[in-house]
Enzyme design. Structure first.
Site, PDB file in Angstrom:
ATOM      1  N   TYR A 110       0.825  -1.208   0.000  1.00 10.95           N
ATOM      2  CA  TYR A 110       0.000   0.000   0.000  1.00 10.95           C
ATOM      3  C   TYR A 110       0.856   1.254   0.000  1.00 10.95           C
ATOM      4  O   TYR A 110       2.049   1.223   0.307  1.00 10.95           O
ATOM      5  CB  TYR A 110      -0.934   0.027   1.211  1.00 10.95           C
ATOM      6  CG  TYR A 110      -0.208   0.216   2.527  1.00 10.95           C
ATOM      7  CD1 TYR A 110       0.022   1.495   3.032  1.00 10.95           C
ATOM      8  CD2 TYR A 110       0.262  -0.870   3.250  1.00 10.95           C
ATOM      9  CE1 TYR A 110       0.710   1.670   4.227  1.00 10.95           C
ATOM     10  CE2 TYR A 110       0.936  -0.703   4.440  1.00 10.95           C
ATOM     11  CZ  TYR A 110       1.157   0.575   4.921  1.00 10.95           C
ATOM     12  OH  TYR A 110       1.832   0.747   6.099  1.00 10.95           O
ATOM     13  N   PHE A 165       2.457   9.553   3.584  1.00 11.23           N
ATOM     14  CA  PHE A 165       2.785   9.404   4.998  1.00 11.23           C
ATOM     15  C   PHE A 165       3.216   7.987   5.348  1.00 11.23           C
ATOM     16  O   PHE A 165       3.817   7.760   6.391  1.00 11.23           O
ATOM     17  CB  PHE A 165       1.629   9.846   5.905  1.00 11.23           C
ATOM     18  CG  PHE A 165       0.375   9.050   5.746  1.00 11.23           C
ATOM     19  CD1 PHE A 165       0.198   7.850   6.415  1.00 11.23           C
ATOM     20  CD2 PHE A 165      -0.626   9.502   4.899  1.00 11.23           C
ATOM     21  CE1 PHE A 165      -0.965   7.115   6.251  1.00 11.23           C
ATOM     22  CE2 PHE A 165      -1.797   8.782   4.738  1.00 11.23           C
ATOM     23  CZ  PHE A 165      -1.963   7.579   5.414  1.00 11.23           C
ATOM     24  N   ASP A 166       2.935   7.016   4.465  1.00 10.37           N
ATOM     25  CA  ASP A 166       3.344   5.635   4.734  1.00 10.37           C
ATOM     26  C   ASP A 166       3.266   4.833   3.445  1.00 10.37           C
ATOM     27  O   ASP A 166       2.372   5.060   2.619  1.00 10.37           O
ATOM     28  CB  ASP A 166       2.433   5.013   5.793  1.00 10.37           C
ATOM     29  CG  ASP A 166       3.017   3.748   6.419  1.00 10.37           C
ATOM     30  OD1 ASP A 166       4.209   3.446   6.170  1.00 10.37           O
ATOM     31  OD2 ASP A 166       2.293   3.080   7.166  1.00 10.37           O
ATOM     32  N   ILE A 183      -7.474   0.545  10.420  1.00  3.96           N
ATOM     33  CA  ILE A 183      -8.552   1.533  10.391  1.00  3.96           C
ATOM     34  C   ILE A 183      -9.815   0.923   9.781  1.00  3.96           C
ATOM     35  O   ILE A 183      -9.757  -0.003   8.993  1.00  3.96           O
ATOM     36  CB  ILE A 183      -8.131   2.816   9.644  1.00  3.96           C
ATOM     37  CG1 ILE A 183      -7.746   2.529   8.196  1.00  3.96           C
ATOM     38  CG2 ILE A 183      -7.020   3.529  10.395  1.00  3.96           C
ATOM     39  CD1 ILE A 183      -7.450   3.769   7.377  1.00  3.96           C
ATOM     40  N   TYR A 200      -8.455   7.879  11.349  1.00  2.35           N
ATOM     41  CA  TYR A 200      -7.958   8.149  12.697  1.00  2.35           C
ATOM     42  C   TYR A 200      -8.752   9.204  13.448  1.00  2.35           C
ATOM     43  O   TYR A 200      -8.414   9.564  14.572  1.00  2.35           O
ATOM     44  CB  TYR A 200      -6.472   8.527  12.637  1.00  2.35           C
ATOM     45  CG  TYR A 200      -5.621   7.379  12.162  1.00  2.35           C
ATOM     46  CD1 TYR A 200      -5.249   6.356  13.028  1.00  2.35           C
ATOM     47  CD2 TYR A 200      -5.225   7.292  10.833  1.00  2.35           C
ATOM     48  CE1 TYR A 200      -4.487   5.278  12.595  1.00  2.35           C
ATOM     49  CE2 TYR A 200      -4.464   6.223  10.389  1.00  2.35           C
ATOM     50  CZ  TYR A 200      -4.098   5.228  11.270  1.00  2.35           C
ATOM     51  OH  TYR A 200      -3.359   4.169  10.837  1.00  2.35           O
ATOM     52  N   PHE A 237      -5.565   5.765   0.128  1.00  2.44           N
ATOM     53  CA  PHE A 237      -4.652   4.632   0.028  1.00  2.44           C
ATOM     54  C   PHE A 237      -4.805   3.958  -1.327  1.00  2.44           C
ATOM     55  O   PHE A 237      -5.924   3.800  -1.821  1.00  2.44           O
ATOM     56  CB  PHE A 237      -4.959   3.570   1.098  1.00  2.44           C
ATOM     57  CG  PHE A 237      -4.589   3.955   2.482  1.00  2.44           C
ATOM     58  CD1 PHE A 237      -3.313   3.711   2.969  1.00  2.44           C
ATOM     59  CD2 PHE A 237      -5.516   4.553   3.318  1.00  2.44           C
ATOM     60  CE1 PHE A 237      -2.979   4.062   4.273  1.00  2.44           C
ATOM     61  CE2 PHE A 237      -5.202   4.912   4.609  1.00  2.44           C
ATOM     62  CZ  PHE A 237      -3.931   4.666   5.099  1.00  2.44           C
TER      63      PHE A 237
END
Length: 142
Positions: free
Chosen positions: A29, A40-41, A60, A86, A103
């Site tokens: 992902y 961010f990731d 999540i 979040y 995502f």
């Protein structure tokens, strides 16, 4: 490939094994902040695989919902509103409060639940299809 409640299908290639009837999944992902486009990731930089159990609340809420509809080999773009990500707390320092996240997720593999049989898998699929029909017609998706 068509809109879903949480995103859109980017591809539908693969062996057609669905995560609905599975417990443990493996994914690649990349997550970005919708507001800024900042990554961010990601698992792509170091080619890691992220594993988790679908429906157990270990990720999540948007992921638990979306991954149940995906098939192995499929890539989906999942837009996660704050209540499905979040929320008001965010996830400092990378995810601010009330952030919408986007995502791109590829479902790499599913592992069957321990102790499941073909009969119980068919029963679960029928139950989930009825639940999906009920949710689609509910006011929650308006």
């Amino acid at each position: 490939m068509g809109e879903t409640a949480t995103g859109s299908r980017l591809s539908s290639l693969g062996d057609r094994t669905t995560a609905i009837l599975q417990e443990s999944v493996e994914v690649h992902y990349e997550g970005v902040l919708a507001e800024t486009g900042e990554v961010f990731d990601t698992t792509h930089e170091d080619n890691t695989i992220f594993s988790f159990e679908v429906g157990k609340g270990s990720v999540i809420k948007a992921w638990d919902i979306a991954l149940k509809t995906m098939k192995v080999g499929e890539v989906a773009k999942i837009t996660c509103l704050p209540d499905y990500a979040y929320g008001v707390a965010g996830s400092p320092p990378n995810i601010p409060p009330n952030a919408t996240l986007i995502f791109e997720v590829e479902l790499l593999a599913c592992k069957p639940r321990k102790g499941s049989s073909v009969g119980s898998a068919s029963d679960e699929r029928a139950r989930l299809e009825l639940t999906a029909i009920a949710c689609t017609s509910s006011s929650l998706l308006k």
